[in-house]
Design a protein around this motif. Structure first.
Motif, PDB file in Angstrom:
ATOM      1  N   ASN A  67       0.353  22.253 -21.927  1.00 51.67           N
ATOM      2  CA  ASN A  67       0.865  22.662 -23.235  1.00 51.67           C
ATOM      3  C   ASN A  67       2.131  21.857 -23.483  1.00 51.67           C
ATOM      4  O   ASN A  67       3.121  21.996 -22.770  1.00 51.67           O
TER       5      ASN A  67
ATOM      6  N   HIS B 248       4.410  19.372 -26.740  1.00 54.82           N
ATOM      7  CA  HIS B 248       4.461  19.000 -28.154  1.00 54.82           C
ATOM      8  C   HIS B 248       5.436  17.864 -28.411  1.00 54.82           C
ATOM      9  O   HIS B 248       6.375  17.612 -27.654  1.00 54.82           O
TER      10      HIS B 248
ATOM     11  N   SER C  58       3.745  18.308 -33.662  1.00 55.57           N
ATOM     12  CA  SER C  58       2.362  18.259 -33.201  1.00 55.57           C
ATOM     13  C   SER C  58       2.306  18.892 -31.826  1.00 55.57           C
ATOM     14  O   SER C  58       3.045  18.492 -30.913  1.00 55.57           O
TER      15      SER C  58
ATOM     16  N   TRP D  44       0.042  20.240 -28.470  1.00 56.33           N
ATOM     17  CA  TRP D  44      -1.196  20.023 -27.730  1.00 56.33           C
ATOM     18  C   TRP D  44      -1.358  21.148 -26.720  1.00 56.33           C
ATOM     19  O   TRP D  44      -0.493  21.353 -25.864  1.00 56.33           O
TER      20      TRP D  44
ATOM     21  N   GLN E 140      -4.144  22.155 -23.996  1.00 56.57           N
ATOM     22  CA  GLN E 140      -5.376  21.768 -23.305  1.00 56.57           C
ATOM     23  C   GLN E 140      -5.565  22.745 -22.142  1.00 56.57           C
ATOM     24  O   GLN E 140      -5.029  22.537 -21.059  1.00 56.57           O
TER      25      GLN E 140
ATOM     26  N   GLY F 236      -9.764  22.263 -25.636  1.00 56.50           N
ATOM     27  CA  GLY F 236      -8.522  21.592 -25.997  1.00 56.50           C
ATOM     28  C   GLY F 236      -8.337  21.499 -27.497  1.00 56.50           C
ATOM     29  O   GLY F 236      -9.264  21.192 -28.237  1.00 56.50           O
ATOM     30  N   ARG F 237      -7.124  21.771 -27.955  1.00 52.49           N
ATOM     31  CA  ARG F 237      -6.816  21.733 -29.387  1.00 52.49           C
ATOM     32  C   ARG F 237      -5.481  21.039 -29.624  1.00 52.49           C
ATOM     33  O   ARG F 237      -4.524  21.229 -28.874  1.00 52.49           O
ATOM     34  N   ASN F 238      -5.444  20.246 -30.688  1.00 60.11           N
ATOM     35  CA  ASN F 238      -4.190  19.690 -31.189  1.00 60.11           C
ATOM     36  C   ASN F 238      -3.834  20.418 -32.472  1.00 60.11           C
ATOM     37  O   ASN F 238      -4.634  20.464 -33.413  1.00 60.11           O
TER      38      ASN F 238
ATOM     39  N   ASN G 117     -10.893  19.070 -29.136  1.00 62.28           N
ATOM     40  CA  ASN G 117     -11.079  18.004 -28.166  1.00 62.28           C
ATOM     41  C   ASN G 117     -12.195  18.252 -27.160  1.00 62.28           C
ATOM     42  O   ASN G 117     -12.226  17.598 -26.112  1.00 62.28           O
TER      43      ASN G 117
ATOM     44  N   ASP H 121      -8.040  12.612 -26.749  1.00 69.86           N
ATOM     45  CA  ASP H 121      -8.116  13.568 -27.837  1.00 69.86           C
ATOM     46  C   ASP H 121      -9.074  13.069 -28.914  1.00 69.86           C
ATOM     47  O   ASP H 121      -9.233  11.861 -29.124  1.00 69.86           O
TER      48      ASP H 121
ATOM     49  N   THR I 185      -1.138   5.988 -31.780  1.00 67.45           N
ATOM     50  CA  THR I 185      -1.229   6.722 -30.532  1.00 67.45           C
ATOM     51  C   THR I 185      -1.356   5.730 -29.385  1.00 67.45           C
ATOM     52  O   THR I 185      -1.750   4.579 -29.589  1.00 67.45           O
TER      53      THR I 185
END
Length: 898
Positions: free
Chosen positions: A439, A441, A450, A452, A454, A494-496, A561, A601, A689
């Motif tokens: 976790n 950001h 942003s 993250w 996961q 997993g999420r962004n 993700n 991602d 990125t």
């Protein structure tokens, strides 16, 4: 072709030199050597072939270091091995507190939970998956072994270019032992380590060891309230002032949104970036229940509670920059040329704990067959924060690791021969699993956040392997090896999350302005500045520091993700070695290596969103494995009655689908802004990125010469000389990486179109470029002498000198980019953006006194004796060059043993 001719000439000369020594030695017999020669070199035992062998009889390019040697060289962890091994350099990724090891031109800069290193790292033969694990302190060890060339057959994962094995000291049942060592040095450094070995019985022994180190920062650090985010500052009251020494504070945007300047507050060096606050402890138990069975269990904990590292500004690269271009030189911006001054508004923080358990069990089935079971578990938990911009530019960016939890398990079963027959072999099965939670950001205080999360990223690998050596004759030995590997990587859940627009109102300054409309703002500018301009900043700083650590109302899921990929590969090794004489070994092999692919991602391009395509086009972040075939020819010889060891090897490597990790722009989105005259405009925001790509093929060849010589009783001269030639051999289109719009004069409302059609000048084919950290030549020389006194005590001066040729710090090779007149914007000096590192040299020296009883010593040491300005790495913070710079250090070391 000139560089090929130089390398060929070097190879020819070295072959003549080594050939003459080897032939001269071959005319001698073993019984002519003086067994009482005090100058003779000691034998070094290594485990590079997963059995104990003499280093000079092992047909692999390998360097080995004892703990005493590492202490003399000031090595406390793997990153300190930088430039001590032929064709190897090590830098540190400050954002993730991870070392990046480059060997023979190959490295991996992907230090995320998905990334795999190019050099496998093992502790007591057990694989360590996360690069942060290599930062653990090295103490109470038997030796450190560094193998060069593909080691995939025996060592497996991610050993395409080499492998490291740190071997800790084992408990012994022979006698009680204990020792302690204390070190103090510049920047208030204090280090302590100790060991105790307890023979509990004739079959059971315990060994415990401990090390701790604390050191103040080498920087003059300031906490700067003039940057946007003040929530992390350890300042009770802010003191107003009329000006600020900071490029971000003096930018137009900062002036508009915050008219009040504040005085910077000097930071305590004890807890500022580049400090040290770490400790480690290890307990090992060895049990030999029968003559056939042996079991070693090691439990270890490493804790790092420092502030992490940060890059220093590189004033030398901008000393002539005009003041109207990004503020000018360091003197123009900060009032001095001192690289070791830093202004931050996010204090550094690293809180990392690594727990390891390693088990090594052996059982002699009979006189010719042994069973081995190696098992390992490692858990890494880490939180931290890092100031990305350091006040160099006004967007005020930071990385925060709210929580990470990485766990890995490995098992290796071996069955191997132990007899004296002509066939020696080993066969085994390897199984590995890694389960990672993360976790973290990114926060741009003037734009948004942003996040993250996961919850489960799973990496699996298993392999069957075997290797056998058959003595065709008494002098000729043939080796065949084979390994089949299957890898997989999976993201589950997993999420962004993004916090932009209305959600980021407290931190989105431009969005806040938009709420009022530009006509209102500019029509009542004085009133606006008095009553509104500081509102977004004040609103942000009223929030708790952990406000954006977890999704809140208004956060949106930007990417899901969930993804799975797998890869498999069979690798092999064919080698032959020939005992030219009792003192000379000639060997050659061809082997291939493999590093698995990866996933990232799931990213979608916002610019492609349409009613029929509501999420936009997917931007692929996955990549395949890379492979290499290496040919190597070497010679190892002992000369001068055992007083000199010489080792030489030439290698040629062909890489296919080589993995490069670089910053890549992939989309442009537009938002409302204002120009220098205060008029509303549309601003293009370039989104990028760090991506790993199968970018190209490359060819690497080199020559490595090593020597250890005892020229007289008490004397020692050693070191290495290397020649390296690297080249990208296939088409690879790369982007210009730094300040694209500024360098090329591209307007704020123009889309770059990252397909080289709209602005082709920002793209180049990198075919023919050199690989990073690959100097054409490098030299290391170690010289020492033991002055023996009548009472049996001794005094040993030691000098280490390292020199290396110029090299590039990235594959961009920017100085090779040529542009037609008018392509580059006015006042842009491309020398600022060079990725070339000049040739450099550095010396380290020490003076050690050892008592007559041999049970205590005192040593004074100086690192970087002449205080050379050397960039270990180079990068950019906005338009300001930054670097990891060498700096002189010195201290005293004391040790006592029982």
């Amino acid at each position: 072709m000139m560089r090929y001719k130089k390398l060929a000439a070097a190879i020819a000369l070295s072959n003549l030199a080594f050939g003459s020594v080897a032939l001269a030695q071959s005319n001698e017999t073993a019984d002519t050597q003086d067994e009482n020669n005090d100058a003779a070199l000691e034998q070094v035992i290594v485990t590079a072939t997963k059995r104990e062998t003499n280093l000079m009889d092992t047909p692999i390019a390998i360097s080995a270091f004892s703990e005493e040697t590492l202490d003399t060289l000031g090595v406390k962890n793997i990153k300190d091995l930088n430039n001590l091994v032929p064709n190897m350099s090590i830098m540190v990724d400050n954002e993730s507190s991870a070392p990046i090891i480059t060997m023979r031109g190959i490295r991996s800069t992907n230090t995320t939970e998905w990334g795999d290193p190019a050099v496998g790292v093992h502790f007591d033969g057990v694989y360590t998956p996360r690069p942060q694990g290599a930062m653990a302190l090295m103490f109470d060890i038997e030796r450190a072994e560094v193998l060069r060339g593909p080691q995939g057959t025996l060592f497996g994962r991610n050993s395409t270019v080499g492998s490291m094995n740190i071997i800790s000291a084992k408990p012994n049942t022979e006698e009680f032992e204990a020792s302690t060592q204390f070190e103090m040095g510049r920047f208030n450094q204090r280090a302590l380590k100790g060991m105790i070995n307890i023979p509990v019985s004739e079959t059971f022994a315990l060994r415990a060891a401990y090390m701790t180190e604390k050191k103040d920062s080498n920087l003059t650090g300031y906490y700067d309230p003039n940057q946007w985010d003040q929530r992390y500052l350890p300042i009770d009251e802010l003191e107003p002032t009329d000006s600020a020494v900071n490029p971000a504070a003096n930018s137009w945007d900062a002036w508009f949104f915050n008219t009040q300047y504040y005085k910077e507050v000097k930071a305590d060096p004890e807890d500022f970036y580049n400090n040290a606050d770490q400790w480690a402890a290890r307990v090992a138990a060895k049990w030999t229940p029968t003559e056939k069975a042996d079991w070693l269990v090691t439990v270890e904990r490493f804790r790092d509670k420092g502030a992490g590292g940060i890059g220093q500004r590189d004033c030398e690269r901008i000393e002539d920059r005009p003041s109207d271009v990004n503020g000018g030189s360091c003197t123009d911006i900060w009032g001095s040329e001192d690289n070791f001054v830093a202004y931050v508004n996010v204090p550094g923080k690293v809180d990392m704990t690594m727990d390891s358990i390693r088990s090594h069990f052996t059982y002699d089935i009979n006189d010719e067959l042994q069973f081995v079971y190696n098992a390992g578990y490692q858990n890494q938990q880490r939180t931290g924060q890092f100031d990305i911009d350091q006040g160099y530019y006004h967007w005020d960016q930071m990385i925060k690791w709210v929580d990470t939890d990485y766990s890995s398990w490995s098992h290796e079963l071996q069955l191997k021969s132990t007899g004296d027959g002509p066939l020696q072999w080993i066969a085994g099965y390897f199984n590995f699993k890694e389960d990672n939670y993360m976790n973290g950001h990114y926060q741009g205080a003037m734009g948004g956040a942003s996040l993250w999360i996961q919850p489960e990223r799973i990496i699996k690998s298993e392999a069957l392997f075997g290797q056998a050596t058959y003595s065709v004759t008494d002098k000729t030995h043939l080796t065949l090896g084979l390994r089949h590997t299957e890898d997989s990587k999976e993201d589950v859940g997993g999420r962004n999350w993004g916090c932009w627009g209305e959600c980021s109102g407290p931190i989105d300054a431009w969005g806040h302005i938009g709420q009022y409309g530009w006509d209102v703002v500019w029509g009542q500018l004085d009133d606006w500045m008095d009553n509104h301009a500081r509102v977004p900043r004040d609103t942000l700083n009223a929030l708790p520091a952990d406000y954006y650590d977890y999704p809140r109302e208004g956060f949106v899921v930007e990417t899901q993700n969930d993804v799975y990929e797998d890869w498999s590969k069979t690798t092999w090794r064919v080698g032959i070695d020939y005992d030219y004489s009792d003192e000379t070994l000639i060997y050659g092999y061809v082997a291939n290596g493999y590093k698995g692919g990866g996933i990232g991602d799931v990213i979608y391009k916002e610019s492609t969103i349409t009613p029929d395509n509501p999420t936009g086009d997917r931007f692929d972040t996955s990549y395949d494995g890379e492979t290499v075939v290496t040919y190597e020819l070497g010679i190892k010889t002992t000369a001068l009655d055992g007083n000199m060891n010489l080792r030489a090897n030439y290698f040629y490597s062909d890489y296919e689908d080589q993995q490069f990790t670089q910053w890549e722009l992939y989309d442009t989105v537009f938002s409302e802004g204002i120009d220098e005259d205060g008029n509303p405009i549309t601003i293009a925001q370039d989104k990028g990125t760090f991506l790993t790509r199968n970018a190209s093929n490359s060819r690497i060849q080199g020559l490595e010469l090593e020597m250890e010589w005892a020229p007289w009783a008490g004397g020692h001269i050693g070191g290495y000389l290397t020649f390296l030639d690297t080249e990208i051999t296939s088409d690879y289109i790369g982007q210009w990486g730094q300040e694209v719009r500024q360098v090329f004069g591209i307007g704020p409302n123009d889309s770059l179109n990252y397909d080289d059609t709209a602005y082709p000048q920002i793209f180049r084919n990198l075919k023919g470029n050199e690989l990073a950290y690959s100097p054409n030549a490098a030299l290391t020389l170690n010289i020492s002498h033991d002055f023996e006194f009548a009472d049996g005590s001794s005094l040993t001066p030691f000098l280490n000198i390292h020199w290396e040729d110029e090299s590039y710090t990235s594959i961009d090779n920017n100085e090779r980019w040529t542009f037609e007149e008018g392509v580059i914007a006015d006042n842009i000096d491309l020398d600022i953006y060079t990725d070339k590192r000049d040739a450099w040299a550095m010396a380290t020296a020490s003076l050690k006194y050892t008592s007559a009883s041999q049970n205590w010593f005192a040593e004074a040491w100086v690192y970087n004796l002449t205080d050379e300005d050397v960039n270990w790495w180079q990068g950019y913070a906005g338009t300001t060059p930054v670097a990891g710079k060498a700096q002189r250090n010195y201290g005293l070391r004391f040790g006592y043993s029982w």
